[in-house]
Design an enzyme around this catalytic site. Sequence first.
Site, PDB file in Angstrom:
ATOM      1  N   GLY A   1      55.203  29.481  37.704  1.00 29.01           N
ATOM      2  CA  GLY A   1      55.817  30.008  36.620  1.00 29.01           C
ATOM      3  C   GLY A   1      56.022  31.430  36.760  1.00 29.01           C
ATOM      4  O   GLY A   1      55.395  32.273  37.431  1.00 29.01           O
TER       5      GLY A   1
ATOM      6  N   HIS B   1      48.128  31.520  31.341  1.00 27.35           N
ATOM      7  CA  HIS B   1      49.372  30.909  30.750  1.00 27.35           C
ATOM      8  C   HIS B   1      49.209  30.832  29.174  1.00 27.35           C
ATOM      9  O   HIS B   1      49.582  30.121  28.491  1.00 27.35           O
ATOM     10  CB  HIS B   1      49.561  29.247  31.114  1.00 27.35           C
ATOM     11  CG  HIS B   1      49.824  29.401  32.507  1.00 27.35           C
ATOM     12  ND1 HIS B   1      48.787  29.138  33.420  1.00 27.35           N
ATOM     13  CD2 HIS B   1      50.834  29.653  33.124  1.00 27.35           C
ATOM     14  CE1 HIS B   1      49.367  28.958  34.727  1.00 27.35           C
ATOM     15  NE2 HIS B   1      50.711  29.479  34.514  1.00 27.35           N
TER      16      HIS B   1
ATOM     17  N   GLY C   1      35.120  74.623  25.713  1.00 25.35           N
ATOM     18  CA  GLY C   1      33.941  73.958  25.327  1.00 25.35           C
ATOM     19  C   GLY C   1      33.606  72.706  26.261  1.00 25.35           C
ATOM     20  O   GLY C   1      32.833  72.038  25.903  1.00 25.35           O
TER      21      GLY C   1
ATOM     22  N   THR D   1      39.402  73.627  36.415  1.00 24.22           N
ATOM     23  CA  THR D   1      39.253  74.913  37.344  1.00 24.22           C
ATOM     24  C   THR D   1      37.805  75.176  38.028  1.00 24.22           C
ATOM     25  O   THR D   1      37.727  75.272  39.262  1.00 24.22           O
ATOM     26  CB  THR D   1      39.293  76.040  36.152  1.00 24.22           C
ATOM     27  OG1 THR D   1      40.521  75.876  35.805  1.00 24.22           O
ATOM     28  CG2 THR D   1      39.414  77.320  37.304  1.00 24.22           C
TER      29      THR D   1
END
Length: 548
Positions: free
Chosen positions: A56, A221, A374, A417
């Site tokens: 299906g 299904h 932070g 960074t």
Amino acid sequence: MGHKFLNDPGSAVTEMLEGFVQSHPGVKLLDGFPDVKVVVRSHVDKNKVALVSGGGSGHEPAHAGFVGDGMLDAAVCGDVFASPSVAAVLAAIRHVTGPPGCLLIVKNYTGDRLNFGLAAERAKLEGLNVEMVVVADDCALPPPLGVAGRRGLAGTLFVHKCAGAAAAAGDALDLVAEEARAAASAVGTMGVASAAHKLPGADDPARAIPPGELEMGLGIHGEPGAFTAPAAPVASVVAKMLETIEKTKVCVMVNSLGSTPAMELHVAARCAREWLSSHDLNPVRVYTGSFMTALDMTGFSITLCQVDSARLARIDAPTGAPAWPVVARTVSVPVPPPKTECGALAKKAILGAAEMLKMAEDELTDADAKVGDGDCGTTHARGARALEEDVVYMPLDEPSELALAIGMTVRRSMGGTSGALYDIFFSAAAAAMKGAPATSPATWLAGFKAGIASMSRYGGASEGDRTVLDALLPAAEAASKAITQSAGGAWAASVAADAAEKGAAATKEMVASAGRSSYVPVEVMKSVPDPGATAAAAWIRGVAIAIA
């Protein structure tokens, strides 16, 4: 639930298939479409065993996405969650089958077994050589289960891959079928969902899963799960799923059931890898993505496929199927313990640096909250934990290779960074130390200096700019003087750590001209040293303590 981007829900499958073949030039629709919904390869090779599968619709990219060299020759598509017709399956068999024969790979659902089986019998009456393999990989349902048996789920895709590779290699039909059956017996799948799917054109989900509950062991299904469990962190959910699947050396597939985003899938994949490794199971490949969905169900399944070298080679074999993922064909395995004293010291140094960075996490976070975003503490602590995990995989006896390995860990774990700068640092260090003896402190100093130079070149900062360089440069100068005076590596590391700490403390009096601190008022900067420099001083001190 939100708006569905469809035209007529009744034509969704045919429009989807038309769009699919328009996007993938290696496949086409078989004549008779839309009454016969079959996706086939654009160029059929009838000199090998043909592979046909399907079921299906609503499970995309399965099964049409797995049509291509090295996998399926045809995918037969029914309406949403409905088995394809006998006529469609028979049309597919006729189109792709040559003298070597055809193998049907069928998920274990009554409609699929009946329709594919009847098509196979009719094809045999026409003189075609056809065999059928049924996949029943649902581990949520313990056998025996009467006539129906276990359901076929995403594990079917590993069967496609193994059988497809065998067929592409020129194996005869009986051998391809044997390989498919062996693969089918080697796969196990478990699914979980927090919300059911919504059928095209329907206003409401197929059923409601109560808030705070998860359905475990559900099919593709919309069938209810085998049992429910309270919602929990994904690590606990993954552990519960994996406990039902008994395998050893495995390939892992973490499969979205439709609406689960890639972020959550990769978190689940990470949890699966960690759980398997902690239970002495070796996850040699991990495939993560949408492979066999259930429309827009919110959930995922985990499939394990037990492998030996032969089956792994089939899975790794090349394929042109557009939906089969590409993963690294390498396995991380612990390397032997270091053979040299220098290697043992290198391991101690890495673990010492990691420990000091973890201890400094709160200090770095507090400082970075004032002059940055932070995250300095958490970023460095994350890198430290990754180093602790990865050190057993590192080539500790060879300085250049070790620097590359550290850089790869940093790249993977830190990000931002800081991660980029340290990746540059260790890459340059590796180049500078290539071929140099590990026993010489001058080798390690050369790598340290090269890393600093590249960090400055690509980062754009210099000494006095209130950055990590204000700890690293004094450390390099102090270590260089010590080594020039014939000091050993331990003493050089100790004086380097002293200089790095003094350099980091001195940044309180500097005006930032690089990084986020350059936007912070001077009076605020004077309250704390640069977090990056403080972190560098911490790990250098950790190295010095470890090798003292």
